[in-house]
Design a protein around this motif. Structure first.
Motif, mmCIF file in Angstrom:
data_model
loop_
_atom_site.group_PDB
_atom_site.id
_atom_site.type_symbol
_atom_site.label_atom_id
_atom_site.label_comp_id
_atom_site.label_asym_id
_atom_site.label_seq_id
_atom_site.Cartn_x
_atom_site.Cartn_y
_atom_site.Cartn_z
ATOM 1 N N SER A 41 17.132 4.585 -4.552
ATOM 2 C CA SER A 41 17.536 4.484 -2.776
ATOM 3 C C SER A 41 16.738 2.730 -2.960
ATOM 4 C CB SER A 41 16.040 4.526 -2.742
ATOM 5 O OG SER A 41 14.693 4.735 -3.145
ATOM 6 N N GLY A 42 16.568 1.957 -3.986
ATOM 7 C CA GLY A 42 15.915 1.033 -4.088
ATOM 8 C C GLY A 42 14.904 0.726 -2.887
ATOM 9 N N SER A 43 13.702 1.798 -2.361
ATOM 10 C CA SER A 43 13.436 1.636 -1.967
ATOM 11 C C SER A 43 11.551 1.082 -2.715
ATOM 12 C CB SER A 43 12.793 3.327 -1.202
ATOM 13 O OG SER A 43 11.246 3.341 -0.059
ATOM 14 N N THR A 44 11.141 -0.102 -2.055
ATOM 15 C CA THR A 44 10.490 -0.014 -3.041
ATOM 16 C C THR A 44 8.839 0.945 -2.318
ATOM 17 O OG1 THR A 44 9.234 -1.542 -1.528
ATOM 18 C CG2 THR A 44 10.503 -3.225 -2.711
ATOM 19 N N SER A 45 8.671 1.588 -1.838
ATOM 20 C CA SER A 45 7.289 2.664 -1.530
ATOM 21 C C SER A 45 7.928 3.352 -3.072
ATOM 22 C CB SER A 45 7.572 2.711 -0.012
ATOM 23 O OG SER A 45 7.416 2.308 0.890
ATOM 24 N N GLU A 46 9.044 3.945 -2.586
ATOM 25 C CA GLU A 46 9.426 5.205 -3.454
ATOM 26 C C GLU A 46 8.672 4.403 -5.071
ATOM 27 O OE1 GLU A 46 12.978 6.787 -3.265
ATOM 28 O OE2 GLU A 46 12.571 7.401 -1.602
ATOM 29 N N ILE A 47 8.972 3.526 -5.401
ATOM 30 C CA ILE A 47 8.749 2.896 -6.929
ATOM 31 C C ILE A 47 7.609 2.226 -7.147
ATOM 32 C CG2 ILE A 47 9.522 0.489 -8.353
ATOM 33 C CD1 ILE A 47 12.099 0.250 -6.773
ATOM 34 N N ALA A 48 6.672 1.825 -5.751
ATOM 35 C CA ALA A 48 5.280 2.162 -5.794
ATOM 36 C C ALA A 48 4.470 3.354 -6.052
ATOM 37 C CB ALA A 48 5.131 1.094 -4.850
ATOM 38 N N GLU A 49 4.974 4.062 -5.879
ATOM 39 C CA GLU A 49 4.276 5.234 -6.267
ATOM 40 C C GLU A 49 4.547 5.526 -7.103
ATOM 41 O OE1 GLU A 49 6.267 9.244 -3.638
ATOM 42 O OE2 GLU A 49 5.180 7.936 -2.210
ATOM 43 N N VAL A 50 6.445 5.457 -8.359
ATOM 44 C CA VAL A 50 6.474 5.929 -9.699
ATOM 45 C C VAL A 50 5.152 5.021 -10.836
ATOM 46 C CG1 VAL A 50 8.189 5.305 -11.293
ATOM 47 C CG2 VAL A 50 8.881 7.170 -9.150
ATOM 48 N N LEU A 51 5.215 4.195 -10.155
ATOM 49 C CA LEU A 51 4.601 2.802 -10.921
ATOM 50 C C LEU A 51 2.779 2.502 -10.690
ATOM 51 C CD1 LEU A 51 7.325 -0.638 -10.561
ATOM 52 C CD2 LEU A 51 7.214 1.399 -13.044
ATOM 53 N N TYR A 52 2.789 3.341 -10.054
ATOM 54 C CA TYR A 52 1.215 3.375 -9.617
ATOM 55 C C TYR A 52 0.683 2.209 -9.230
ATOM 56 C CZ TYR A 52 1.438 7.864 -11.568
ATOM 57 O OH TYR A 52 1.836 9.255 -12.345
ATOM 58 N N CYS A 53 1.955 1.483 -8.257
ATOM 59 C CA CYS A 53 0.477 0.497 -7.470
ATOM 60 C C CYS A 53 1.171 -0.452 -6.100
ATOM 61 C CB CYS A 53 1.235 -1.311 -8.308
ATOM 62 S SG CYS A 53 3.278 -1.133 -8.187
ATOM 63 N N HIS A 54 1.007 -0.704 -5.196
ATOM 64 C CA HIS A 54 0.989 -1.216 -4.301
ATOM 65 C C HIS A 54 2.762 -1.813 -4.070
ATOM 66 C CE1 HIS A 54 0.769 -3.043 -0.077
ATOM 67 N NE2 HIS A 54 0.237 -1.698 0.449
ATOM 68 N N ARG A 55 3.367 -1.073 -2.676
ATOM 69 C CA ARG A 55 5.026 -1.405 -2.141
ATOM 70 C C ARG A 55 4.707 -3.432 -2.352
ATOM 71 N NH1 ARG A 55 6.423 -1.682 3.223
ATOM 72 N NH2 ARG A 55 4.401 -1.815 4.476
ATOM 73 N N ASN A 56 3.764 -3.627 -1.757
ATOM 74 C CA ASN A 56 3.741 -5.416 -1.746
ATOM 75 C C ASN A 56 3.815 -6.335 -3.387
ATOM 76 O OD1 ASN A 56 3.746 -5.233 1.029
ATOM 77 N ND2 ASN A 56 1.999 -5.942 1.249
ATOM 78 N N THR A 57 3.244 -5.086 -4.124
ATOM 79 C CA THR A 57 2.937 -5.644 -5.755
ATOM 80 C C THR A 57 4.553 -5.947 -6.385
ATOM 81 O OG1 THR A 57 1.290 -5.184 -5.813
ATOM 82 C CG2 THR A 57 2.528 -5.065 -7.830
ATOM 83 N N VAL A 58 5.465 -4.643 -5.816
ATOM 84 C CA VAL A 58 7.203 -4.797 -6.015
ATOM 85 C C VAL A 58 7.274 -5.273 -5.443
ATOM 86 C CG1 VAL A 58 8.426 -2.894 -5.953
ATOM 87 C CG2 VAL A 58 6.381 -1.604 -6.174
ATOM 88 N N ARG A 59 7.252 -5.641 -4.374
ATOM 89 C CA ARG A 59 8.275 -7.115 -4.179
ATOM 90 C C ARG A 59 7.818 -8.293 -4.845
ATOM 91 N NH1 ARG A 59 7.253 -5.334 2.999
ATOM 92 N NH2 ARG A 59 8.631 -2.899 2.564
ATOM 93 N N ASN A 60 6.689 -8.063 -4.825
ATOM 94 C CA ASN A 60 6.021 -9.913 -5.408
ATOM 95 C C ASN A 60 6.886 -9.825 -7.009
ATOM 96 O OD1 ASN A 60 4.869 -10.047 -3.130
ATOM 97 N ND2 ASN A 60 2.500 -9.506 -4.254
ATOM 98 N N ARG A 61 6.535 -8.839 -7.379
ATOM 99 C CA ARG A 61 7.324 -8.870 -8.831
ATOM 100 C C ARG A 61 8.971 -9.459 -9.088
ATOM 101 N NH1 ARG A 61 3.911 -3.606 -11.144
ATOM 102 N NH2 ARG A 61 1.632 -4.213 -11.587
ATOM 103 N N LEU A 62 9.530 -8.230 -8.011
ATOM 104 C CA LEU A 62 10.785 -8.243 -7.940
ATOM 105 C C LEU A 62 10.995 -10.245 -7.287
ATOM 106 C CD1 LEU A 62 12.043 -4.776 -6.302
ATOM 107 C CD2 LEU A 62 12.443 -5.674 -8.841
ATOM 108 N N ASP A 63 10.126 -10.196 -6.373
ATOM 109 C CA ASP A 63 11.088 -11.879 -6.244
ATOM 110 C C ASP A 63 10.533 -12.705 -7.530
ATOM 111 O OD1 ASP A 63 11.326 -11.002 -3.711
ATOM 112 O OD2 ASP A 63 9.365 -11.793 -2.743
#
Length: 114
Positions: free
Chosen positions: A61-83
């Protein structure tokens, strides 16, 4: 040179065919991958960046929320890392060609001989 029929152009199929082409191809792809990902691999938080990039590329899905759940972090953390990956590599994850190049680079690093 490899050729792909229109029906088999998915990134996973292309990667599988590349790996079946022998170790020479993998070595060339690994060198390309290191060149593309070198700024990320040189970053102090490279493990987090690569883990996040890999999870995003493998996500359905590319969903940062789903990825955050898998990585055990906040979705903003996922966004910041991808940025950060985008800034470091100069590639936009929103452009299909750039995302495909990053996918190929990540897969080539995973397949390279150690």
């Amino acid at each position: 040179m490899l050729s792909f029929s229109p029906a088999s152009r998915s990134a996973a199929t292309c990667t599988a065919r590349m790996s079946a082409s022998g170790p020479g191809w993998i070595g060339r792809m690994a060198r390309m991958a290191v060149t593309l990902l070198d700024p990320v691999l040189a970053a102090p938080d490279r493990r987090d960046l690569m883990e996040t990039l890999t999870a995003w590329l493998e996500s359905d899905s590319g969903s940062t929320s789903e990825i955050a759940e898998v990585l055990y972090c906040h979705r903003n953390t996922v966004r910041n890392r991808l940025d950060r990956v985008s800034r470091l590599t100069g590639r936009s994850l929103l452009r299909p060609a750039d995302a495909a190049a990053l996918y190929a680079a990540v897969r080539a690093l995973a397949l390279r001989p150690r």
